[in-house]
Design a protein around this motif. Structure first.
Motif, PDB file in Angstrom:
ATOM      1  N   CYS A  25      -5.263   9.197  -0.551  1.00  0.00           N
ATOM      2  CA  CYS A  25      -4.016   8.432  -0.596  1.00  0.00           C
ATOM      3  C   CYS A  25      -4.172   7.296  -1.600  1.00  0.00           C
ATOM      4  O   CYS A  25      -5.277   6.794  -1.804  1.00  0.00           O
ATOM      5  CB  CYS A  25      -3.703   7.870   0.794  1.00  0.00           C
ATOM      6  N   PRO A  26      -3.088   6.859  -2.224  1.00  0.00           N
ATOM      7  CA  PRO A  26      -3.184   5.776  -3.215  1.00  0.00           C
ATOM      8  C   PRO A  26      -3.609   4.454  -2.574  1.00  0.00           C
ATOM      9  O   PRO A  26      -3.258   4.178  -1.422  1.00  0.00           O
ATOM     10  CB  PRO A  26      -1.759   5.654  -3.759  1.00  0.00           C
ATOM     11  N   TYR A  27      -4.346   3.666  -3.316  1.00  0.00           N
ATOM     12  CA  TYR A  27      -4.703   2.322  -2.861  1.00  0.00           C
ATOM     13  C   TYR A  27      -3.466   1.428  -2.935  1.00  0.00           C
ATOM     14  O   TYR A  27      -2.643   1.584  -3.842  1.00  0.00           O
ATOM     15  CB  TYR A  27      -5.821   1.733  -3.721  1.00  0.00           C
ATOM     16  N   PRO A  28      -3.306   0.493  -1.997  1.00  0.00           N
ATOM     17  CA  PRO A  28      -2.134  -0.396  -2.006  1.00  0.00           C
ATOM     18  C   PRO A  28      -1.928  -1.119  -3.340  1.00  0.00           C
ATOM     19  O   PRO A  28      -0.795  -1.324  -3.764  1.00  0.00           O
ATOM     20  CB  PRO A  28      -2.434  -1.389  -0.887  1.00  0.00           C
ATOM     21  N   SER A  29      -3.007  -1.450  -4.023  1.00  0.00           N
ATOM     22  CA  SER A  29      -2.890  -2.170  -5.294  1.00  0.00           C
ATOM     23  C   SER A  29      -2.252  -1.330  -6.399  1.00  0.00           C
ATOM     24  O   SER A  29      -1.803  -1.876  -7.413  1.00  0.00           O
ATOM     25  CB  SER A  29      -4.258  -2.665  -5.758  1.00  0.00           C
ATOM     26  N   THR A  30      -2.173  -0.008  -6.219  1.00  0.00           N
ATOM     27  CA  THR A  30      -1.574   0.861  -7.241  1.00  0.00           C
ATOM     28  C   THR A  30      -0.108   1.164  -6.969  1.00  0.00           C
ATOM     29  O   THR A  30       0.527   1.854  -7.756  1.00  0.00           O
ATOM     30  CB  THR A  30      -2.333   2.202  -7.338  1.00  0.00           C
ATOM     31  N   ILE A  31       0.424   0.654  -5.857  1.00  0.00           N
ATOM     32  CA  ILE A  31       1.802   0.947  -5.463  1.00  0.00           C
ATOM     33  C   ILE A  31       2.720  -0.188  -5.898  1.00  0.00           C
ATOM     34  O   ILE A  31       2.430  -1.353  -5.630  1.00  0.00           O
ATOM     35  CB  ILE A  31       1.894   1.169  -3.930  1.00  0.00           C
ATOM     36  N   ARG A  32       3.795   0.148  -6.564  1.00  0.00           N
ATOM     37  CA  ARG A  32       4.751  -0.837  -7.082  1.00  0.00           C
ATOM     38  C   ARG A  32       6.144  -0.558  -6.545  1.00  0.00           C
ATOM     39  O   ARG A  32       6.513   0.590  -6.293  1.00  0.00           O
ATOM     40  CB  ARG A  32       4.815  -0.783  -8.610  1.00  0.00           C
ATOM     41  N   TYR A  33       6.942  -1.609  -6.432  1.00  0.00           N
ATOM     42  CA  TYR A  33       8.353  -1.492  -6.077  1.00  0.00           C
ATOM     43  C   TYR A  33       9.145  -1.382  -7.367  1.00  0.00           C
ATOM     44  O   TYR A  33       9.070  -2.263  -8.228  1.00  0.00           O
ATOM     45  CB  TYR A  33       8.802  -2.722  -5.283  1.00  0.00           C
ATOM     46  N   VAL A  34       9.881  -0.279  -7.543  1.00  0.00           N
ATOM     47  CA  VAL A  34      10.663  -0.058  -8.759  1.00  0.00           C
ATOM     48  C   VAL A  34      12.030   0.497  -8.363  1.00  0.00           C
ATOM     49  O   VAL A  34      12.125   1.599  -7.807  1.00  0.00           O
ATOM     50  CB  VAL A  34       9.957   0.925  -9.722  1.00  0.00           C
ATOM     51  N   GLU A  35      13.073  -0.270  -8.623  1.00  0.00           N
ATOM     52  CA  GLU A  35      14.460   0.155  -8.429  1.00  0.00           C
ATOM     53  C   GLU A  35      14.717   0.797  -7.060  1.00  0.00           C
ATOM     54  O   GLU A  35      15.301   1.871  -6.963  1.00  0.00           O
ATOM     55  CB  GLU A  35      14.876   1.098  -9.556  1.00  0.00           C
ATOM     56  N   ASN A 134     -11.039   7.784   2.371  1.00  0.00           N
ATOM     57  CA  ASN A 134     -11.551   8.498   3.537  1.00  0.00           C
ATOM     58  C   ASN A 134     -10.555   9.533   4.052  1.00  0.00           C
ATOM     59  O   ASN A 134     -10.916  10.385   4.843  1.00  0.00           O
ATOM     60  CB  ASN A 134     -11.914   7.518   4.651  1.00  0.00           C
ATOM     61  N   CYS A 135      -9.321   9.451   3.613  1.00  0.00           N
ATOM     62  CA  CYS A 135      -8.292  10.434   3.983  1.00  0.00           C
ATOM     63  C   CYS A 135      -8.110  11.395   2.816  1.00  0.00           C
ATOM     64  O   CYS A 135      -7.012  11.589   2.295  1.00  0.00           O
ATOM     65  CB  CYS A 135      -6.982   9.719   4.331  1.00  0.00           C
ATOM     66  N   ALA A 136      -9.210  12.024   2.401  1.00  0.00           N
ATOM     67  CA  ALA A 136      -9.220  12.871   1.206  1.00  0.00           C
ATOM     68  C   ALA A 136      -8.665  14.259   1.483  1.00  0.00           C
ATOM     69  O   ALA A 136      -8.683  14.751   2.605  1.00  0.00           O
ATOM     70  CB  ALA A 136     -10.637  12.974   0.666  1.00  0.00           C
ATOM     71  N   PHE A 137      -8.170  14.874   0.422  1.00  0.00           N
ATOM     72  CA  PHE A 137      -7.607  16.220   0.461  1.00  0.00           C
ATOM     73  C   PHE A 137      -7.720  16.826  -0.928  1.00  0.00           C
ATOM     74  O   PHE A 137      -8.010  16.127  -1.894  1.00  0.00           O
ATOM     75  CB  PHE A 137      -6.139  16.191   0.919  1.00  0.00           C
ATOM     76  N   THR A 138      -7.524  18.118  -1.016  1.00  0.00           N
ATOM     77  CA  THR A 138      -7.531  18.783  -2.309  1.00  0.00           C
ATOM     78  C   THR A 138      -6.204  19.495  -2.520  1.00  0.00           C
ATOM     79  O   THR A 138      -5.530  19.880  -1.561  1.00  0.00           O
ATOM     80  CB  THR A 138      -8.666  19.838  -2.423  1.00  0.00           C
ATOM     81  N   LEU A 139      -5.844  19.644  -3.769  1.00  0.00           N
ATOM     82  CA  LEU A 139      -4.687  20.455  -4.139  1.00  0.00           C
ATOM     83  C   LEU A 139      -5.172  21.877  -4.328  1.00  0.00           C
ATOM     84  O   LEU A 139      -6.197  22.102  -4.938  1.00  0.00           O
ATOM     85  CB  LEU A 139      -4.074  19.963  -5.451  1.00  0.00           C
TER      86      LEU A 139
END
Length: 144
Positions: A25-35, A134-139
């Motif tokens: 899952c993405p780290y919180p620091s990589t998540i942005r609010y956009v429109e 720690n919540c890893a997954f593969t495509l």
């Protein structure tokens, strides 16, 4: 001749790695609010929330939910969402944005994924940890 063999080997390994690339899952620091949406700019696997009414910052990771295709299967299913808490205490769920490219997800061998039942009595895997990796997954099964 040896150069050709090495190039062929690298192409084969690269193609296999792309078919089963591991993510978290993405780290919180990589998540942005956009429109009106929370999203990431990761081009390999973009993430997006549903439309939200408030501008805020994602503060911390809460966990993730994986829905197996059948029974308790870990190798074939769908990563439903990664869940976060904002600075104002609101929950926000991000979903992977490449549903048109990926047919299925698989869980990695991590012990952080635990089987549980959702409110509709469907078996799901839940990962509750403070570290998104720690919540890893593969495509898997890329669409052609």
């Amino acid at each position: 001749m040896i150069r050709n063999v090495i190039c062929l080997y690298l192409l084969m390994v690269g193609g296999f790695a792309q078919a089963h690339e591991e993510f978290g899952c993405p780290y919180p620091s990589t998540i942005r609010y956009v429109e009106g949406f929370f999203l990431t700019s990761d081009m390999r696997l973009p993430w997006q929330s549903s439309k939200v009414q408030h501008r805020d910052f994602v503060d911390r990771f809460i966990g993730a939910i994986f829905i197996p295709e059948k029974d308790q299967e870990r190798e074939n299913g769908r990563l439903d969402k990664c869940v976060y808490r904002t600075c104002s205490g609101q929950s926000v769920a991000l979903r992977p944005g490449k549903a048109d490219v990926v047919e299925a997800f698989s869980l990695t061998s991590t012990l952080h994924w635990q089987i549980a039942k959702d409110p509709l009595e469907q078996e799901v895997y839940i990962c509750q940890d403070s570290q998104p990796d720690n919540c890893a997954f593969t495509l898997s099964k890329p669409r052609l």
